[in-house]
Design a protein around this motif. Sequence first.
Motif, PDB file in Angstrom:
ATOM      1  N   ILE A  18       0.828  -1.214   0.000  1.00 33.59           N
ATOM      2  CA  ILE A  18       0.000   0.000   0.000  1.00 33.59           C
ATOM      3  C   ILE A  18       0.859   1.259   0.000  1.00 33.59           C
ATOM      4  N   ASP A  19       2.077   1.143   0.491  1.00 30.50           N
ATOM      5  CA  ASP A  19       2.978   2.292   0.451  1.00 30.50           C
ATOM      6  C   ASP A  19       3.182   2.779  -0.981  1.00 30.50           C
ATOM      7  N   ASP A  20       3.162   1.857  -1.920  1.00 33.56           N
ATOM      8  CA  ASP A  20       3.402   2.212  -3.318  1.00 33.56           C
ATOM      9  C   ASP A  20       2.268   3.018  -3.933  1.00 33.56           C
ATOM     10  N   PHE A  21       1.039   2.737  -3.560  1.00 36.52           N
ATOM     11  CA  PHE A  21      -0.054   3.459  -4.215  1.00 36.52           C
ATOM     12  C   PHE A  21      -0.608   4.616  -3.407  1.00 36.52           C
ATOM     13  N   VAL A  22      -0.408   4.677  -2.099  1.00 32.35           N
ATOM     14  CA  VAL A  22      -0.939   5.823  -1.345  1.00 32.35           C
ATOM     15  C   VAL A  22      -0.113   7.083  -1.574  1.00 32.35           C
ATOM     16  N   ILE A  23       1.057   6.922  -2.106  1.00 33.35           N
ATOM     17  CA  ILE A  23       1.895   8.087  -2.420  1.00 33.35           C
ATOM     18  C   ILE A  23       1.187   9.001  -3.412  1.00 33.35           C
ATOM     19  N   ASN A  24       0.419   8.424  -4.308  1.00 33.67           N
ATOM     20  CA  ASN A  24      -0.226   9.186  -5.374  1.00 33.67           C
ATOM     21  C   ASN A  24      -1.627   9.671  -5.031  1.00 33.67           C
ATOM     22  N   PHE A  25      -2.018   9.589  -3.772  1.00 32.55           N
ATOM     23  CA  PHE A  25      -3.343  10.062  -3.378  1.00 32.55           C
ATOM     24  C   PHE A  25      -3.407  11.586  -3.506  1.00 32.55           C
ATOM     25  N   PRO A  26      -4.569  12.106  -3.910  1.00 33.12           N
ATOM     26  CA  PRO A  26      -4.732  13.568  -3.952  1.00 33.12           C
ATOM     27  C   PRO A  26      -4.678  14.164  -2.540  1.00 33.12           C
ATOM     28  N   ARG A  27      -4.320  15.407  -2.470  1.00 32.72           N
ATOM     29  CA  ARG A  27      -4.208  16.077  -1.162  1.00 32.72           C
ATOM     30  C   ARG A  27      -5.529  16.098  -0.401  1.00 32.72           C
ATOM     31  N   LYS A  28      -6.611  16.229  -1.109  1.00 32.67           N
ATOM     32  CA  LYS A  28      -7.904  16.301  -0.430  1.00 32.67           C
ATOM     33  C   LYS A  28      -8.293  14.975   0.217  1.00 32.67           C
ATOM     34  N   GLU A  29      -7.627  13.908  -0.137  1.00 32.53           N
ATOM     35  CA  GLU A  29      -7.900  12.583   0.429  1.00 32.53           C
ATOM     36  C   GLU A  29      -6.847  12.164   1.450  1.00 32.53           C
ATOM     37  N   PHE A  30      -6.185  13.118   2.069  1.00 32.25           N
ATOM     38  CA  PHE A  30      -5.124  12.774   3.019  1.00 32.25           C
ATOM     39  C   PHE A  30      -5.647  12.025   4.237  1.00 32.25           C
ATOM     40  N   VAL A  31      -6.904  12.261   4.611  1.00 35.82           N
ATOM     41  CA  VAL A  31      -7.480  11.580   5.778  1.00 35.82           C
ATOM     42  C   VAL A  31      -7.590  10.078   5.501  1.00 35.82           C
ATOM     43  N   ILE A  32      -8.118   9.726   4.341  1.00 32.59           N
ATOM     44  CA  ILE A  32      -8.248   8.313   3.971  1.00 32.59           C
ATOM     45  C   ILE A  32      -6.867   7.679   3.849  1.00 32.59           C
ATOM     46  N   LYS A  33      -5.953   8.394   3.262  1.00 34.23           N
ATOM     47  CA  LYS A  33      -4.581   7.893   3.119  1.00 34.23           C
ATOM     48  C   LYS A  33      -3.999   7.578   4.488  1.00 34.23           C
ATOM     49  N   ASP A  34      -4.132   8.500   5.420  1.00 33.42           N
ATOM     50  CA  ASP A  34      -3.610   8.289   6.772  1.00 33.42           C
ATOM     51  C   ASP A  34      -4.318   7.144   7.479  1.00 33.42           C
ATOM     52  N   ARG A  35      -5.631   7.026   7.282  1.00 33.79           N
ATOM     53  CA  ARG A  35      -6.378   5.938   7.926  1.00 33.79           C
ATOM     54  C   ARG A  35      -5.931   4.579   7.400  1.00 33.79           C
ATOM     55  N   ILE A  36      -5.702   4.482   6.100  1.00 34.16           N
ATOM     56  CA  ILE A  36      -5.252   3.215   5.515  1.00 34.16           C
ATOM     57  C   ILE A  36      -3.906   2.815   6.101  1.00 34.16           C
ATOM     58  N   ILE A  37      -2.999   3.751   6.154  1.00 37.23           N
ATOM     59  CA  ILE A  37      -1.660   3.456   6.683  1.00 37.23           C
ATOM     60  C   ILE A  37      -1.723   3.142   8.170  1.00 37.23           C
ATOM     61  N   ASN A  38      -2.405   3.988   8.937  1.00 35.45           N
ATOM     62  CA  ASN A  38      -2.453   3.800  10.391  1.00 35.45           C
ATOM     63  C   ASN A  38      -3.187   2.522  10.788  1.00 35.45           C
ATOM     64  N   ASP A  39      -4.312   2.241  10.145  1.00 35.08           N
ATOM     65  CA  ASP A  39      -5.050   1.021  10.480  1.00 35.08           C
ATOM     66  C   ASP A  39      -4.240  -0.226  10.134  1.00 35.08           C
ATOM     67  N   SER A  40      -3.509  -0.188   9.031  1.00 42.64           N
ATOM     68  CA  SER A  40      -2.664  -1.330   8.665  1.00 42.64           C
ATOM     69  C   SER A  40      -1.586  -1.564   9.716  1.00 42.64           C
ATOM     70  N   LEU A  41      -0.969  -0.492  10.151  1.00 39.10           N
ATOM     71  CA  LEU A  41       0.066  -0.619  11.180  1.00 39.10           C
ATOM     72  C   LEU A  41      -0.534  -1.039  12.518  1.00 39.10           C
TER      73      LEU A  41
END
Length: 113
Positions: A18-41
């Motif tokens: 997931i590290d490979d594809f969350v890099i390209n998330f739009p700025r307005k979706e930073f909350v979802i990006k952070d949730r995906i990373i944090n929940d995985s960890l």
Amino acid sequence: MNDRFLIVKYIKEFIYSIDDFVINFPRKEFVIKDRIINDSLDILEMIYIVNFDKNRNNLKYDILSKLSMLDFYLERCYKNKIINEKLLRKKSSELSNITKMMHGWIRSDSKCS
């Protein structure tokens, strides 16, 4: 690190992928990006906790709920056209395998009790 615990191996592979594809998330979706990373960890951390502390069996159900939330986040990303259908299917399949392993772990522990 050599993990003999198979579910840890799969969740680590998921986190690295997931590290490979969350890099390209739009700025307005930073909350979802952070949730995906944090929940995985968080899932990885909770698996380690449950594995070392056998009295924390209720935490396994928290892991299952976080896995379901990850699946929802991926579905939301697809609906918002952040990821494509191929990536959604691949990641959902990986999450499904991890979820099945968790259910097996819960069943095997309930038989031992």
